[in-house]
Scaffold this motif. Structure first.
Motif, PDB file in Angstrom:
ATOM      1  N   ALA A   1      49.813  65.892  82.197  1.00 23.90           N
ATOM      2  CA  ALA A   1      49.766  64.686  83.042  1.00 23.90           C
ATOM      3  C   ALA A   1      49.529  63.443  82.201  1.00 23.90           C
ATOM      4  O   ALA A   1      50.170  62.400  82.382  1.00 23.90           O
ATOM      5  CB  ALA A   1      48.668  64.833  84.087  1.00 23.90           C
ATOM      6  N   GLU A   2      48.583  63.601  81.258  1.00 24.92           N
ATOM      7  CA  GLU A   2      48.322  62.446  80.395  1.00 24.92           C
ATOM      8  C   GLU A   2      49.535  62.115  79.528  1.00 24.92           C
ATOM      9  O   GLU A   2      49.855  60.948  79.286  1.00 24.92           O
ATOM     10  CB  GLU A   2      47.108  62.738  79.520  1.00 24.92           C
ATOM     11  CG  GLU A   2      45.802  62.784  80.307  1.00 24.92           C
ATOM     12  CD  GLU A   2      44.624  63.118  79.424  1.00 24.92           C
ATOM     13  OE1 GLU A   2      44.856  63.359  78.223  1.00 24.92           O
ATOM     14  OE2 GLU A   2      43.480  63.118  79.921  1.00 24.92           O
ATOM     15  N   LYS A   3      50.199  63.202  79.067  1.00 23.82           N
ATOM     16  CA  LYS A   3      51.397  62.970  78.258  1.00 23.82           C
ATOM     17  C   LYS A   3      52.481  62.299  79.080  1.00 23.82           C
ATOM     18  O   LYS A   3      53.143  61.352  78.621  1.00 23.82           O
ATOM     19  CB  LYS A   3      51.898  64.295  77.710  1.00 23.82           C
ATOM     20  CG  LYS A   3      53.095  64.141  76.785  1.00 23.82           C
ATOM     21  CD  LYS A   3      53.514  65.485  76.234  1.00 23.82           C
ATOM     22  CE  LYS A   3      54.705  65.323  75.300  1.00 23.82           C
ATOM     23  NZ  LYS A   3      55.153  66.638  74.753  1.00 23.82           N
ATOM     24  N   GLN A   4      52.662  62.787  80.333  1.00 23.01           N
ATOM     25  CA  GLN A   4      53.652  62.159  81.218  1.00 23.01           C
ATOM     26  C   GLN A   4      53.270  60.711  81.515  1.00 23.01           C
ATOM     27  O   GLN A   4      54.123  59.821  81.551  1.00 23.01           O
ATOM     28  CB  GLN A   4      53.774  62.966  82.514  1.00 23.01           C
ATOM     29  CG  GLN A   4      54.415  64.329  82.333  1.00 23.01           C
ATOM     30  CD  GLN A   4      54.469  65.130  83.637  1.00 23.01           C
ATOM     31  OE1 GLN A   4      53.895  64.694  84.645  1.00 23.01           O
ATOM     32  NE2 GLN A   4      55.118  66.293  83.588  1.00 23.01           N
ATOM     33  N   ALA A   5      51.931  60.503  81.767  1.00 23.15           N
ATOM     34  CA  ALA A   5      51.480  59.129  82.020  1.00 23.15           C
ATOM     35  C   ALA A   5      51.722  58.236  80.803  1.00 23.15           C
ATOM     36  O   ALA A   5      52.160  57.084  80.921  1.00 23.15           O
ATOM     37  CB  ALA A   5      49.995  59.129  82.391  1.00 23.15           C
ATOM     38  N   ALA A   6      51.431  58.845  79.617  1.00 19.33           N
ATOM     39  CA  ALA A   6      51.658  58.064  78.394  1.00 19.33           C
ATOM     40  C   ALA A   6      53.139  57.782  78.200  1.00 19.33           C
ATOM     41  O   ALA A   6      53.536  56.674  77.826  1.00 19.33           O
ATOM     42  CB  ALA A   6      51.088  58.811  77.186  1.00 19.33           C
TER      43      ALA A   6
END
Length: 320
Positions: free
Chosen positions: A112-117
């Motif tokens: 999720a953080e990677k997608q958000a990033a």
């Protein structure tokens, strides 16, 4: 100006999740020994292979210098016993499930953080692309505006130059026209002055000619009058020398020439005879006897020197 992507939030999140995962692994794999003096060891139940304890190396004997005659052998060190690693017990199914769930949760958070990033990076890239496109559009608009202004300035300069050239040409034409007009005015004035001078000269000439003609006419009249007086004087002097009587009807015309002193120049000439030769000869004799004839004062010599015609009548001579 391009925005630089920041990876610090993603790295911090990965580090935090790694720490949480390590703590979970530590909490689930730690075993407490039942009794004895065996030291407590932490067991990790994951697929991480156990690390063997390092084996102690035998010390290398250092040879001490001894006297040559009595060599002393170095003592052999005793081998150090190597402790055997303890094999941890296999993890339970519950722990494996919890660990797997934790790993999945961490992986989901990381994803999720990677997608958000990535989304943030895409948004930043899109924003940067929009900003770059806007900047390009602004630069293009500014370039078009500058080109338009430059073209307008060039057009205005060309129009101004054309207007100035036309104004200069008009001014030159007007100046030439004024100079030509002034020259024509001067020529006209000179022509008028010349015509006036010619008129004045013509009038003066006419007046002089008129005065000369009047003077000549007056002189001619005076000469005729004086010539008449001379003629009457000659007739009077000739009648004084007349001594014969002829028919009163006889008459003749003589032509004589007089000199400066009134003397006869040559013999008198009969230009119209009376028809009586004796009368004509007696008249000639009387004229020659009466000479010289003094001209009256004021008679011009040019007139006096001209031939003088005398009409002699027997009646006038008889009664002279």
């Amino acid at each position: 100006m391009k925005e630089r992507k920041s990876f610090w939030p993603l790295a911090l999140a990965i580090a935090l999740n790694s720490a949480i995962l390590a703590a979970l692994f530590w909490s689930f794999h730690m075993e407490v020994p039942s009794a004895g003096d065996t030291p407590m060891q932490a067991q990790l139940s994951s697929g991480i292979p156990p690390v063997a304890a390092p084996t102690a190396q035998q010390p290398v004997p250092v040879a001490k210098p001894v006297p040559a005659p009595k060599p002393v052998p170095a003592p052999t060190p005793k081998p150090v016993p190597v402790p055997k690693p303890t094999t941890p017990p296999p993890p339970s199914t519950a722990r494996i499930a919890v660990e797997k769930a934790a790993q999945e949760k961490v992986a989901a958070q990381i994803t999720a953080e990677k997608q958000a990033a990535e989304k943030r990076a895409e948004e930043l890239a899109a924003r940067a692309a929009q900003k770059k496109a806007a900047q390009r559009a602004a630069d293009k608009a500014a370039a078009q505006k500058a080109a338009t202004q430059k073209a307008a300035a060039q057009k205005a300069a060309a129009k101004k130059a054309t207007a100035e050239k036309q104004a200069a040409q008009k001014a030159a034409i007007a100046q030439r026209a004024a100079a030509l007009k002034q020259q024509q005015a001067k020529a006209a004035e000179a022509a008028r002055a010349k015509a006036l001078q010619q008129q004045m000269e013509a009038r003066a000439k006419l007046q002089a000619e008129a005065n000369m003609a009047a003077a000549l006419a007056k002189q001619a009249a005076e000469n005729q009058r004086m010539l008449g007086i001379l003629t009457n004087t000659i007739k009077t002097q000739v009648s004084e020398k007349w001594s014969t009587n002829f028919s009163p009807a006889l008459s003749c015309i003589l032509q004589i020439h007089l000199g400066p002193q009134g003397q006869l120049l040559g013999a008198p000439v009969v230009t119209r005879s009376s028809g009586n030769p004796g009368f004509d000869r007696s008249v000639i004799a009387a004229v020659e006897a009466a000479a010289p004839f003094l001209p009256p004062i004021g008679l011009a010599y040019s007139t006096f020197n001209q031939p003088i015609n005398l009409k002699m009548n027997a009646e006038d001579l008889n009664h002279g």
